[in-house]
Structures are given as structure tokens and as C-alpha cells.
Write an enzyme that holds these catalytic residues in place. Sequence first.
Site, PDB file in Angstrom:
ATOM      1  N   SER A 211       0.699   0.984   4.773  1.00  0.00           N
ATOM      2  CA  SER A 211       0.342  -0.428   4.685  1.00  0.00           C
ATOM      3  C   SER A 211       0.040  -0.969   6.087  1.00  0.00           C
ATOM      4  O   SER A 211      -0.821  -0.427   6.781  1.00  0.00           O
ATOM      5  CB  SER A 211       1.441  -1.216   3.983  1.00  0.00           C
ATOM      6  OG  SER A 211       0.996  -2.506   3.629  1.00  0.00           O
ATOM      7  N   ASP A 448      -3.191   1.241  -6.336  1.00  0.00           N
ATOM      8  CA  ASP A 448      -2.678   0.282  -5.355  1.00  0.00           C
ATOM      9  C   ASP A 448      -3.283  -1.097  -5.623  1.00  0.00           C
ATOM     10  O   ASP A 448      -4.485  -1.301  -5.463  1.00  0.00           O
ATOM     11  CB  ASP A 448      -3.025   0.754  -3.946  1.00  0.00           C
ATOM     12  CG  ASP A 448      -2.268  -0.010  -2.861  1.00  0.00           C
ATOM     13  OD1 ASP A 448      -1.846  -1.153  -3.124  1.00  0.00           O
ATOM     14  OD2 ASP A 448      -2.122   0.532  -1.752  1.00  0.00           O
ATOM     15  N   HIS A 485       1.386   0.980  -4.225  1.00  0.00           N
ATOM     16  CA  HIS A 485       1.695   0.623  -2.840  1.00  0.00           C
ATOM     17  C   HIS A 485       3.094   1.126  -2.489  1.00  0.00           C
ATOM     18  O   HIS A 485       4.025   0.346  -2.249  1.00  0.00           O
ATOM     19  CB  HIS A 485       1.584  -0.886  -2.656  1.00  0.00           C
ATOM     20  CG  HIS A 485       1.281  -1.301  -1.249  1.00  0.00           C
ATOM     21  ND1 HIS A 485       0.077  -1.036  -0.641  1.00  0.00           N
ATOM     22  CD2 HIS A 485       2.034  -1.943  -0.318  1.00  0.00           C
ATOM     23  CE1 HIS A 485       0.094  -1.503   0.598  1.00  0.00           C
ATOM     24  NE2 HIS A 485       1.273  -2.056   0.817  1.00  0.00           N
TER      25      HIS A 485
END
Length: 737
Positions: A211, A448, A485
Amino acid sequence: MSRFKDGARRLACTVAAVSMVAVGLSAPAQAAGGTAPADVGSGGAENCSTLAGLEIDAEQIGVPTSGAVVNSAEHVSDEADGSYCQVIGKTLPVDPEAPGVTFQVNLPDGWNGKSLQFGGGAFNGTLVTGTGHHSLQPQDLETPLAQGYTTLGSDGGHESEAGFDAEFALNEESLKDYGLYSIKKAHDVSEILMDTYYGQESEFAYFIGGSQGGHEALDAAARYPDDYEGVVANYPAYNVMMLHLSSLNAGRAMYAEGGEAWLSPEDTALLTDTVYEVCDTVELDGAADGIISNVAGCNEVLTIDAVEQLLGCEAGATDEDACLTPEQIAAIGTVHSSYSPGVEIAGQTEARRWPILEGALWQASNFGAEPQPSNPLSGSEGLLYSVGATNVKYLITQDPDYDAMEFDPTEWEERIQELAAITDVSDVSLEPFFDRGGKLLMTHGTADDFISPHNSDAYWEQQTEIFGEELADSARYYKVPGLGHGFGPFNATWDGLGVLAGWVEDGTAPGTLTAEDANEGTDRTRPMCQYPAWPEYQGTGSEDSADSFECVTTETLADFTDNEPDSSYYAPVRWLQVAGITQGYANGSFGKYRDISRGESLAFLQRHLAPDAEPGDATFTDVPEGSTFFTPISWAAGEEITLGYADGQFRPGQSVTRGEFASFLYRAVDPAHQGPEESEFTDVDTTDTHYEAITWMASEGISQGYRDGTYKPHQQITRAETATLLYRYEYLVAGRG
């Protein structure tokens, strides 16, 4: 060559001398890549505490600071990480109003001569300790610290209680620490500490993050190429400004029309359940396993038109609580489309679509609890909107009261571009990093819903355009079906550090890798395929074993010449084509508006419902063995789907009516259905031959008839209409069952 010409000031000589004696007991070994780590030596547990109070000059750090200080140094032993010297300190800001960067560096007793920097997350603000496992590392592997790596992390240059608290950005130095400098400051301090404690700097320095940490990994490679030998960027937020504006666009789409477009959690579940019913199939990816692996194939059959056909309230969905309004479908279309902010941002002019029709579940990253946002934000807003709005308030306008629903990027072009030079790495070249032998591993999950996987596709394709075939000498990109994620239907974990070290140190270039599902209660693996390939189940062996899958690429069929995207009936006709039910005509067309014959309609049915059916007996005088539609017609006769005409003929070339096809489909699937006592169609009597079939189709949402209350059972049906009825049956009825 040393990266730093001078050591730290106070206590440096004393500690270094002791460290050199310890190292001198055995000559430092060359680091051994993915094999067992070489033990360069220990700084000496008794010397750990002497690092406390260590001061580092500003010129020792390669970006603006007023120096750094070690606040604490404690020798600790941990079951997971082993024994190490835990050093915590802070780089001192130039601006006294800025917080400075808090760092933690962990110096293991059995150092292997290497270091690993951990990346942060969100807007940072929490100290990354460098302990435990790195991003996406399997929990059954030794932690990097236990393997002998010096590990390190920082807080990104500020402290905050919430991951997306951006108040720090009102201070310019703090903003630059977040976007540019914090990783460099932590890295440089760590090298000084290793040199001080062990008597040498790291032989190999690595960076791994996901991320924002993935963004930082790409920053490490592109902005500081001399500092790192290799990086792993998992689902990287490498283009913060473009990404957050795209997030805002998606969030605002859901709040459009005064809240009429909003998807409640129930609406979202309806949509995502349908996505899996359509795309998680044996036909598309070899296995119905809760993972949508063939995303390209899914895109072929599940378009916005398809969503409207299957779930649209105005398309005939029978349950008002299980359908989507035109406003909601329009919002889904916006999220499913690329976004152009109207300004160029760090070399990019658009953000690619979100995977709303590709397997993202929108649970952690959801569309909020209320149909309209608040200003200031209340906490009930969707995550994408909240992040985008926070950027607008604190980074772009620097006005916490600004209403992000009214934001126009074109009015803030200069400010956005100024910020992108700090926060986005999309236009910073990797060439210097690659030239000195640096290696990049990048991953992204197809599910995601917080950073679109197509965002990483765009970055990779940009690098491919720049470097061509030579990119394979330095980088890999793995697209992982089912990974969200850092969670998801397939919560992929893999040994990123081991693979990276093996490539950098041993020259072992990675090919297809293996990922383990970290979801509780699962015991399955999948291949990690190099983009654009995906893992297809080969039909034998356990679906839980990567050995049963092969990396393949999707070959895209050209659309029929009369079935262009966005045209009427596109989705069902495209589905019919991709499913292999029809190849159309020799001239490349489908003939959407041609009446379908009785023989053709049964061919469609048989190829869909019984593709392996063998030819039956010759039943009809006008359908001899070996004739064009002999197999489907003889199959249908054997299944009592049709009895033909009283004269013994079937009349395969005769056009079929809407009522006749309803009966063909009804008899083929043999549902348990009892028609209502009163007909809902003005032209279909309860005694009509096709009454049960027509009312069954209406009850299932396959066909609702016409707005004037008629069904027109004797009207001839077109090839496109037939495709639509089969398509709706497949996903509204068969998929549900």
C-alpha cells in the site's frame, strides 16, 4: 565503498572498536542470498545501551534535517524475532514546528550483513517497528529479524491516531517527510547505526512494503537508487494524488443524485454475489472455488449492460429489494470506468477503473453507512470518498472545512502538480536503479478495492514501454487472483524477501512463484503468475494445490461485427460467443435481429445445457441423421423437450415463437413450478399451451413481457432475444441454484 564518509559523533569510536573486535573473530562472510544467512557478528549485547544518546550530524543524512538523536537503546529477546538491540530515536526537523521522523532500528545479535526496511501504510503516523513479518510474508517463516537482518521502520514524519488523519500535511516539512524524505532519513540513520555497532554498513539493503509501503518501496528504488539493492512493492499507492482523486470520483459517484445512486451494504452484496455467480465458473477459469481468476474473461461477459440485464429494476427484476435502480447502475458504471481529472498528474492523465465487477467485495473498503456524506466527515462515509475528501481538505486546498463534493481538479491544477512532485513516483525513472543492478518485485491482487489492481497494471505497462524486453532483467510483476488489500478470498502470502535476496545475491531470476492462502481454515496454494497470465485449473488434481494449475493468458475473441460494445444486447450475445454456444456467421456477424429458427434455438439450448450430448435416434422425418441440427434436435426429442408436429416433422427451419422457446427452455430445465390461478399477461390465458413456461420465466425474472401487459407468445423471437433469455436463465436461475 562506504555510503557515509564519517561516523556518528558521541560514543561512535568506542562502540565501533568493540564491534570490530567481535567481527574480527571470523572474517565477514559474503551474504548468501536466499540460503542460510552468514553471521557477520554481534555488536555485543553489553554495548547496546551505549547507543542511547547517540547524536548524528545533519550532514550525515542525505536529505534536509537538523541531525538525529537516539532516544533509547535496549537489548531485548523475543520468541519470534530473537535477540537484538532495539534502537529508537528521532531525526530533528529543520522547521521547529515539524514533528521530525521517529525511527526504530533493530540490530540482531547474529547479523547477516544485510538490512530490510519495512514500509508504512495509509498516511503513516504510526511507528513501523520493523519487528515481526514483512508485508505478505507467510507466518510460518522466520521473521526477517530472526533471519539475521537488521530491520527498520519509521512513523513517516508525524504521529496520528487514525490512518487517514492528514492534519500533518498542513506543515510543509511534515508533508515532505511523508511523501519524500522519511524513508531516506530512516535508511541513512540505520546505516550509521550498523557502522557504529558492527563496524560496517549493510552489504545488501532491501525494502518491502504494501500500500503506502509499496509506494515507499518504489520511492526507494526510483528516488534513492544508490541506497538499495532490491525492493518489493505490494499493491503500491505509487501515485497518491491521482489515486486519491480517482477515489474521490468513485465516492462521489455513489453519492450522486442526492443519494439515489448509493449502494447500501445489501445492494453491494447483491452486486458482488452476482459477480461471483457470473465469473467464478468452471467455464471461465476451470474451477468454481470462490476466486475469480480469469478477470479478462469476466470482463467479456459481465459488462454494465449485463448488470442492467441481470439486476436492473427497470429490466424486469422481480424483487424490489433485489434489484438496482438506473442511478445505482450509472454509479457502478462510473466506478468501473477510467477517470480523467482534466489535469496531468506526474505524467499521468487518467486513473484506471476499480474492480467492482471483477471480484472486489467492498467490505473493508465500502460505500459507507449513509446515502450522503457529511462535511466535516462523520466517519460513516465510504472509505474511497473519505480518503479522497481528506486529501482535498488537507493536502490540496489546505482548508479542513472545504466541501469535497464541490471540488474541481482543474481549478487546482498548479497545486495538484506541486503536490504530485512530492507524493507521486509515476514519472520518476527506475533507470539508475536498474543500471546498478537493482531488482524490483511488484504484486497486486485482483480483488483489491482500495487501490485498483489496474493502477499497478498501468505502472508496469509504462515500464514495459520504457525498457522493453530488458525490463525482465530487473523486474517482475505478479497479479494475484483473489487477493484484496492484504486480505480477500485468497489471502496470498509469499516469501518476498527470500525471492528478492535470491535474485540479487545468487542471480536466481524468479519465474512462477507459489502463494499460500492465509485465510483461517484454509490449506491451499496457487501459482503466482507473471502479468498478464493467470492460474487456470487443469481439471485434475486437488483444487487446493498450486500443482493443479497452470499459468495461462486469455485470448480475446473479436466481437461479432454487428455486436459492438454498448450496443443493444451486447452482453448476452457476447456471453453466448465467449461460452462457445455460437460462432456466428461466416461473415463475422451474429445476426442479432434475425428471427431464430426452431433448429437454431435447440442448438443454443443443447450447447449450453448439454454440450457433451451424443446424437440420439432419428425421430423426425425432416431431420435425417447427419443433418445440420440432428444432434440438438435428437437430444431434445430424447429429453421430451419437443415432440414435433403431428405429421412427424420438426420443421427445423421454421421460425420459433416466444411461447415455443419459453416451453423449450422450461422443459429442458424441468423446474418445480405451478402457474398462478390468474394470468398476469392479457394475451396469455391460463389454458394456453405455453402458460406454465411463460409464468415460470416471469417468476424468475427471465422475461417480464411488454409494458402494455402482454407477452406476445405467438410473436417470432430474434437471435438476440434468445441469447438474452438464456443469459438471464444462466445467471438469475442456474447460477443461484
